[in-house]
Design a protein around this motif. Structure first.
Motif, short mmCIF file in Angstrom:
data_model
loop_
_atom_site.label_atom_id
_atom_site.label_comp_id
_atom_site.label_asym_id
_atom_site.label_seq_id
_atom_site.Cartn_x
_atom_site.Cartn_y
_atom_site.Cartn_z
N ALA A 161 15.85 7.68 8.23
CA ALA A 161 15.51 8.95 8.88
C ALA A 161 15.40 10.08 7.85
N THR A 162 16.28 10.06 6.85
CA THR A 162 16.21 11.06 5.78
C THR A 162 14.93 10.91 4.97
N HIS A 163 14.53 9.66 4.72
CA HIS A 163 13.29 9.41 3.99
C HIS A 163 12.08 9.91 4.78
N GLN A 164 12.09 9.69 6.09
CA GLN A 164 10.99 10.19 6.92
C GLN A 164 10.96 11.71 6.93
N SER A 165 12.12 12.33 6.99
CA SER A 165 12.19 13.79 6.94
C SER A 165 11.71 14.31 5.58
N LEU A 182 8.05 17.16 1.72
CA LEU A 182 7.09 17.09 0.62
C LEU A 182 5.75 17.68 1.04
N LEU A 183 5.31 17.38 2.25
CA LEU A 183 4.07 17.95 2.77
C LEU A 183 4.18 19.47 2.89
N THR A 184 5.36 19.95 3.24
CA THR A 184 5.59 21.39 3.37
C THR A 184 5.37 22.10 2.04
N THR A 200 12.73 13.29 -5.48
CA THR A 200 13.78 13.01 -4.49
C THR A 200 13.28 12.04 -3.43
N GLN A 201 12.05 12.25 -2.99
CA GLN A 201 11.49 11.39 -1.95
C GLN A 201 11.30 9.96 -2.43
N VAL A 202 10.87 9.78 -3.66
CA VAL A 202 10.71 8.43 -4.21
C VAL A 202 12.08 7.75 -4.31
N ALA A 203 13.09 8.49 -4.73
CA ALA A 203 14.45 7.92 -4.81
C ALA A 203 14.96 7.53 -3.42
N ASP A 208 0.83 -1.21 0.00
CA ASP A 208 0.00 0.00 0.00
C ASP A 208 0.86 1.26 0.00
N HIS A 209 1.95 1.24 0.75
CA HIS A 209 2.83 2.42 0.81
C HIS A 209 3.49 2.66 -0.54
N ARG A 210 3.85 1.59 -1.23
CA ARG A 210 4.41 1.74 -2.57
C ARG A 210 3.39 2.38 -3.52
N ILE A 211 2.16 1.86 -3.48
CA ILE A 211 1.12 2.36 -4.38
C ILE A 211 0.83 3.84 -4.09
N LEU A 212 0.74 4.19 -2.80
CA LEU A 212 0.48 5.59 -2.44
C LEU A 212 1.63 6.50 -2.85
N GLY A 213 2.87 6.01 -2.69
CA GLY A 213 4.02 6.80 -3.09
C GLY A 213 4.05 7.06 -4.59
N ILE A 214 3.81 6.00 -5.38
CA ILE A 214 3.78 6.15 -6.84
C ILE A 214 2.60 7.03 -7.26
#
Length: 409
Positions: free
Chosen positions: A384-388, A393-395, A365-368, A324-330
């Motif tokens: 941790a970088t991915h979480q940040s 991205l939300l910002t 960048t976030q997908v990478a 689900d996280h993959r699908i939402l990210g894509i």
């Protein structure tokens, strides 16, 4: 003869003087009114002259709005720090090292060796030490303790950063009526966030004899804790940007209304993707299939519906959670790309174009970062970088929405 003429002259002079006195006595009230009017006019001219101090400037005004806006942006930055620090605490498995909660007393960590031994002894009574960390030494315990302690102290700093300036600005009259309600809501949400954090930690300290899994906090409570932090951040950032950035004067054309709806839907998808990351972290779902784009050489893995009922898989099956996280990210990447291409065909203010371009760049960048984290088996620094990156991205998504908002009536 001379005496008679002198007497006549004196008599006539007295009569003229008497008449003049009577006329002056009749004109005296008129003269008094004239002087009063003259004094009043002179006083009003002096009051309006630039050399005298003017009346006090009404608040709130543009200057106070800038102060409040910058304060809210600073608070939202502190919330980002709490989210990042919380993610690192989760990745280092430090969140269950402090087994009790005190608002003031726990602000001072153990000092002496005996105090550390007492704190370590309390930790040994709970499932994480018995099942997972039974060979842990005191220096190792100090590391995870300080990670959790730092996260809690940062949370208290966030609370003070919201509440204390709120009291000051309220007394100064910096808040409008609508802004008072928003700020009170933010302060209340900070308190709720702290209580929810302890409620989450308690779920990992409970004995679960029927479970054979490693002790961890409930993924539902972790999602609620992260979600409330993201709501607090989004609301603070949105309010701050509205106070600092003037709305653009754009005609409400059909294409602009479509762009606004597109941006709102994209922002919601970004938020939902970040929220799904809490389930990935709570279930360690990033460690089940470390390949991309397929999952174990399959587009849809066999155990995606292993749990019964089927709805349970969405929240408790690590395979389904990662899928689900993959699908939402894509999906988020596709939506942001579409938003960028759609906006290129419109005449928009320069600042709005910059915001949309940065949103698109951050999405790729976030997908990478996400793919790299998965392929490298979730190293702490990269994870941790991915979480940040999800917060970044939300910002940008919130910034785009602030740029596209309508002019206030």
């Amino acid at each position: 003869m001379l005496f008679s003429m002198l007497r006549t002259t004196i008599f006539c002079g007295c009569r003229c003087a008497g008449k003049g006195f009577q006329q002056s006595s009749h004109q005296r009230p008129q003269l008094r009114q004239w002087f009063v009017k003259r004094n009043r006019s002179s006083i009003s001219v002096e009051a309006g002259s630039p050399s005298t101090p003017t009346t006090a400037i009404a608040v709130p005004n543009a200057a106070t709005n800038r102060i409040v806006g910058r304060w809210l942006l600073g608070c939202s930055g502190l919330v980002v720090g709490a989210v990042v620090l919380g993610g690192v605490t989760r990745l280092t498995e430090s969140g269950l090292s402090m087994v009790d909660w005190h608002l003031v007393r726990e602000m001072k960590p153990p000092q002496s060796e005996s105090e550390w031994e007492a704190e370590f002894s309390k930790y040994k009574q709970f499932p994480e030490f018995k099942i997972l960390n039974h060979e842990m030494t005191l220096p190792e315990f100090k590391f995870i303790f300080y990670m959790e302690w730092g996260h809690r102290m940062w949370g208290r700093l966030v609370g003070l950063a919201y509440i204390l300036p709120t009291v000051y600005f309220w007394r100064k009259g910096y808040f409008t009526r609508s802004l008072k309600g928003k700020v009170l809501g933010l302060c209340g949400f900070v308190v709720f966030q702290g209580l929810l954090g302890w409620y989450m930690v308690k779920s990992g300290l409970e004995e679960k004899p029927e479970s054979h899994d490693v002790p961890r906090v409930s993924q539902y409570r972790l999602c609620a804790h992260l979600g409330s932090a993201l709501v607090l951040y989004s609301a603070s950032l949105w309010t701050g940007l509205n106070l600092l950035l003037p709305a653009h004067k754009m005609a409400d054309t059909r294409r602009l209304m479509q762009l606004r709806r597109f941006a709102k839907g994209t922002g919601g998808l970004v938020f939902l993707t970040a929220l799904s990351g809490a389930f990935v972290a709570g279930l360690d779902a990033g460690l089940v299939y470390n390949s991309f784009p397929k999952m174990a050489d399959k587009w849809i893995p066999d155990d995606i519906l292993a749990f019964s009922p089927a709805l349970k898989n969405i929240f408790e099956n690590p395979t389904t959670v990662q899928f689900d996280h993959r699908i939402l990210g894509i999906g988020s990447l596709t939506a942001i790309t579409g938003l960028y291409l759609f906006s290129r065909r419109m005449v928009l203010p320069r600042r709005t174009k910059i915001a949309i371009s940065l949103l698109a760049a951050m999405a790729y960048t976030q997908v990478a970062l996400g793919i790299s984290t998965l392929l490298l088996y979730v190293p702490t620094s990269l994870a941790a970088t991915h979480q940040s990156g999800s917060v970044a991205l939300l910002t940008f998504a919130i910034w785009v929405l602030a740029e596209l908002r309508k002019m206030p009536k």
